[in-house]
Design a protein around this motif. Structure first.
Motif, PDB file in Angstrom:
ATOM      1  N   TYR A 153      -3.871 -85.602 -35.066  1.00 13.34           N
ATOM      2  CA  TYR A 153      -4.232 -84.742 -36.349  1.00 13.34           C
ATOM      3  C   TYR A 153      -5.335 -83.793 -36.114  1.00 13.34           C
ATOM      4  N   LEU A 154      -6.421 -84.619 -35.685  1.00 22.52           N
ATOM      5  CA  LEU A 154      -7.735 -83.898 -35.871  1.00 22.52           C
ATOM      6  C   LEU A 154      -7.674 -82.591 -34.685  1.00 22.52           C
ATOM      7  N   GLY A 155      -7.029 -83.004 -33.377  1.00 21.30           N
ATOM      8  CA  GLY A 155      -6.916 -82.023 -32.442  1.00 21.30           C
ATOM      9  C   GLY A 155      -5.949 -80.762 -32.948  1.00 21.30           C
ATOM     10  N   LEU A 156      -4.799 -81.164 -33.501  1.00 21.92           N
ATOM     11  CA  LEU A 156      -4.013 -79.920 -34.164  1.00 21.92           C
ATOM     12  C   LEU A 156      -4.832 -79.195 -35.296  1.00 21.92           C
ATOM     13  N   ALA A 157      -5.693 -79.748 -36.116  1.00 18.30           N
ATOM     14  CA  ALA A 157      -6.297 -79.005 -37.111  1.00 18.30           C
ATOM     15  C   ALA A 157      -7.480 -78.282 -36.473  1.00 18.30           C
ATOM     16  N   LEU A 158      -8.091 -78.896 -35.305  1.00 19.81           N
ATOM     17  CA  LEU A 158      -9.095 -78.074 -34.770  1.00 19.81           C
ATOM     18  C   LEU A 158      -8.386 -76.680 -33.942  1.00 19.81           C
ATOM     19  N   LEU A 159      -7.164 -76.905 -33.203  1.00 19.05           N
ATOM     20  CA  LEU A 159      -6.492 -75.845 -32.874  1.00 19.05           C
ATOM     21  C   LEU A 159      -6.300 -74.497 -33.758  1.00 19.05           C
ATOM     22  N   PHE A 160      -5.675 -75.147 -34.931  1.00 19.11           N
ATOM     23  CA  PHE A 160      -5.413 -73.943 -35.832  1.00 19.11           C
ATOM     24  C   PHE A 160      -6.432 -73.341 -36.243  1.00 19.11           C
ATOM     25  N   MET A 161      -8.023 -74.080 -36.684  1.00 17.87           N
ATOM     26  CA  MET A 161      -8.798 -73.386 -37.078  1.00 17.87           C
ATOM     27  C   MET A 161      -9.595 -72.342 -35.901  1.00 17.87           C
ATOM     28  N   ALA A 162      -9.379 -72.980 -34.696  1.00 18.13           N
ATOM     29  CA  ALA A 162     -10.146 -72.284 -33.386  1.00 18.13           C
ATOM     30  C   ALA A 162      -9.207 -70.896 -33.434  1.00 18.13           C
ATOM     31  N   GLY A 163      -7.958 -70.793 -33.502  1.00 12.09           N
ATOM     32  CA  GLY A 163      -7.410 -69.650 -33.020  1.00 12.09           C
ATOM     33  C   GLY A 163      -7.949 -68.250 -33.862  1.00 12.09           C
ATOM     34  N   PRO A 164      -8.134 -68.228 -35.355  1.00 12.46           N
ATOM     35  CA  PRO A 164      -8.488 -67.020 -35.599  1.00 12.46           C
ATOM     36  C   PRO A 164     -10.070 -66.549 -35.065  1.00 12.46           C
ATOM     37  N   VAL A 165     -10.614 -67.640 -34.782  1.00 13.43           N
ATOM     38  CA  VAL A 165     -12.003 -67.269 -34.345  1.00 13.43           C
ATOM     39  C   VAL A 165     -12.174 -66.561 -33.125  1.00 13.43           C
ATOM     40  N   LEU A 166     -11.147 -66.843 -32.303  1.00 12.67           N
ATOM     41  CA  LEU A 166     -10.840 -66.050 -30.811  1.00 12.67           C
ATOM     42  C   LEU A 166     -10.084 -64.691 -30.997  1.00 12.67           C
ATOM     43  N   ALA A 167      -9.436 -64.445 -32.132  1.00  9.79           N
ATOM     44  CA  ALA A 167      -8.693 -62.972 -32.387  1.00  9.79           C
ATOM     45  C   ALA A 167      -9.470 -62.169 -32.662  1.00  9.79           C
ATOM     46  N   GLU A 168      -9.161 -60.912 -32.188  1.00  8.15           N
ATOM     47  CA  GLU A 168      -9.916 -59.575 -32.607  1.00  8.15           C
ATOM     48  C   GLU A 168      -8.698 -58.534 -32.885  1.00  8.15           C
ATOM     49  N   LEU A 169      -8.899 -58.093 -33.921  1.00  5.76           N
ATOM     50  CA  LEU A 169      -8.095 -56.986 -34.278  1.00  5.76           C
ATOM     51  C   LEU A 169      -9.049 -55.723 -34.422  1.00  5.76           C
ATOM     52  N   ARG A 170      -8.758 -54.687 -33.722  1.00  4.08           N
ATOM     53  CA  ARG A 170      -9.361 -53.355 -33.854  1.00  4.08           C
ATOM     54  C   ARG A 170      -8.595 -52.328 -33.520  1.00  4.08           C
ATOM     55  N   PRO A 171      -9.080 -51.096 -34.130  1.00  5.18           N
ATOM     56  CA  PRO A 171      -8.038 -49.753 -33.698  1.00  5.18           C
ATOM     57  C   PRO A 171      -8.482 -49.316 -32.236  1.00  5.18           C
ATOM     58  N   LEU A 172      -7.372 -48.881 -31.694  1.00  2.00           N
ATOM     59  CA  LEU A 172      -7.542 -48.404 -30.114  1.00  2.00           C
ATOM     60  C   LEU A 172      -7.693 -46.842 -30.204  1.00  2.00           C
ATOM     61  N   ALA A 173      -8.665 -46.445 -29.232  1.00  2.00           N
ATOM     62  CA  ALA A 173      -8.625 -44.739 -29.322  1.00  2.00           C
ATOM     63  C   ALA A 173      -7.522 -44.412 -28.158  1.00  2.00           C
ATOM     64  N   GLU A 174      -7.099 -43.112 -28.518  1.00  2.00           N
ATOM     65  CA  GLU A 174      -5.989 -42.628 -27.796  1.00  2.00           C
ATOM     66  C   GLU A 174      -6.210 -42.864 -26.299  1.00  2.00           C
ATOM     67  N   ASP A 175      -7.625 -42.658 -25.580  1.00  2.00           N
ATOM     68  CA  ASP A 175      -7.457 -42.871 -24.075  1.00  2.00           C
ATOM     69  C   ASP A 175      -7.196 -44.403 -23.833  1.00  2.00           C
ATOM     70  N   GLU A 176      -7.489 -45.487 -24.566  1.00  2.00           N
ATOM     71  CA  GLU A 176      -7.379 -46.779 -24.362  1.00  2.00           C
ATOM     72  C   GLU A 176      -5.961 -46.837 -24.421  1.00  2.00           C
ATOM     73  N   LEU A 177      -5.273 -46.602 -25.480  1.00  2.00           N
ATOM     74  CA  LEU A 177      -3.713 -46.556 -25.689  1.00  2.00           C
ATOM     75  C   LEU A 177      -2.820 -46.233 -24.205  1.00  2.00           C
ATOM     76  N   GLN A 178      -3.423 -45.091 -23.577  1.00  2.00           N
ATOM     77  CA  GLN A 178      -2.763 -44.464 -22.457  1.00  2.00           C
ATOM     78  C   GLN A 178      -3.017 -45.651 -21.361  1.00  2.00           C
ATOM     79  N   GLY A 179      -3.839 -46.583 -21.458  1.00  2.00           N
ATOM     80  CA  GLY A 179      -3.884 -47.438 -20.239  1.00  2.00           C
ATOM     81  C   GLY A 179      -3.181 -48.837 -20.238  1.00  2.00           C
ATOM     82  N   ILE A 180      -2.485 -48.932 -21.724  1.00  2.00           N
ATOM     83  CA  ILE A 180      -1.681 -49.772 -22.274  1.00  2.00           C
ATOM     84  C   ILE A 180      -0.342 -49.730 -21.805  1.00  2.00           C
ATOM     85  N   SER A 181       0.369 -50.760 -20.969  1.00  2.00           N
ATOM     86  CA  SER A 181       1.770 -50.647 -20.989  1.00  2.00           C
ATOM     87  C   SER A 181       2.488 -51.888 -21.432  1.00  2.00           C
TER      88      SER A 181
END
Length: 166
Positions: free
Chosen positions: A5-33
């Motif tokens: 249970y402790l391991g699962l709790a730490l896993l769920f708490m650690a997930g949001p720390v590693l996530a990054e949401l940010r807007p991408l510029a048009e030139d960055e989007l061109q490089g994503i497939s």
């Protein structure tokens, strides 16, 4: 047990720390497939219910469709067996070529549903007409038209195209 249970709790708490949401510029989007659309996998087991006594040994799943301006129902009844697929894709495509020249004349969008590695195993289904969406009850009438049964595996691959009508 506590460590699990402790391991699962730490896993769920650690997930949001590693996530990054940010807007991408048009030139960055061109490089994503990537791949457009949606893909789903499933395995469904339809078993007979012994409490449904109108079928010998019990009835399977029932799906009833009522066409527009109709008082009756088209029924897929007593569905039994295993149905699975590794990929159900859904996307919108433009048909503007192919189909013996008719694609160019059509030149419009269609919804495409694709099945990848689909299979039926020991399946049974009855096509019927009925006066009710649910089975049984007072006044229930059903006419079985066709029963399809396989003992073994059937594999299916392909696409279904749905077109809008004016």
């Amino acid at each position: 047990m506590r460590s699990t249970y402790l391991g699962l709790a730490l896993l769920f708490m650690a997930g949001p720390v590693l996530a990054e949401l940010r807007p991408l510029a048009e030139d960055e989007l061109q490089g994503i497939s990537g791949q457009a659309g949606l893909s789903i996998s499933a395995s469904l087991n339809f078993a007979a219910n012994p409490a449904q006594t109108r079928c010998p040994g019990g009835c399977g799943t029932r799906v009833a469709i009522q066409p527009a301006n109709s008082s009756g129902f088209i029924v897929l009844d007593n569905i039994q067996g295993t149905f699975g697929f590794e990929g159900l894709s859904f996307d919108i495509v433009t048909i503007d070529s192919g189909y013996g020249g008719e694609g160019a004349a059509f030149n419009a969008s269609a919804m495409r549903l694709g099945l990848t590695d689909a299979s039926f195993n020991n399946a049974r289904v009855t096509l019927a007409g009925s006066n009710s969406a649910t089975s049984g009850g007072v006044g229930f009438q059903q006419t079985d038209l066709l029963t399809y049964q396989i003992n073994g595996d059937v594999r299916i691959n392909g696409s279904l195209y749905l077109f809008a009508t004016p």
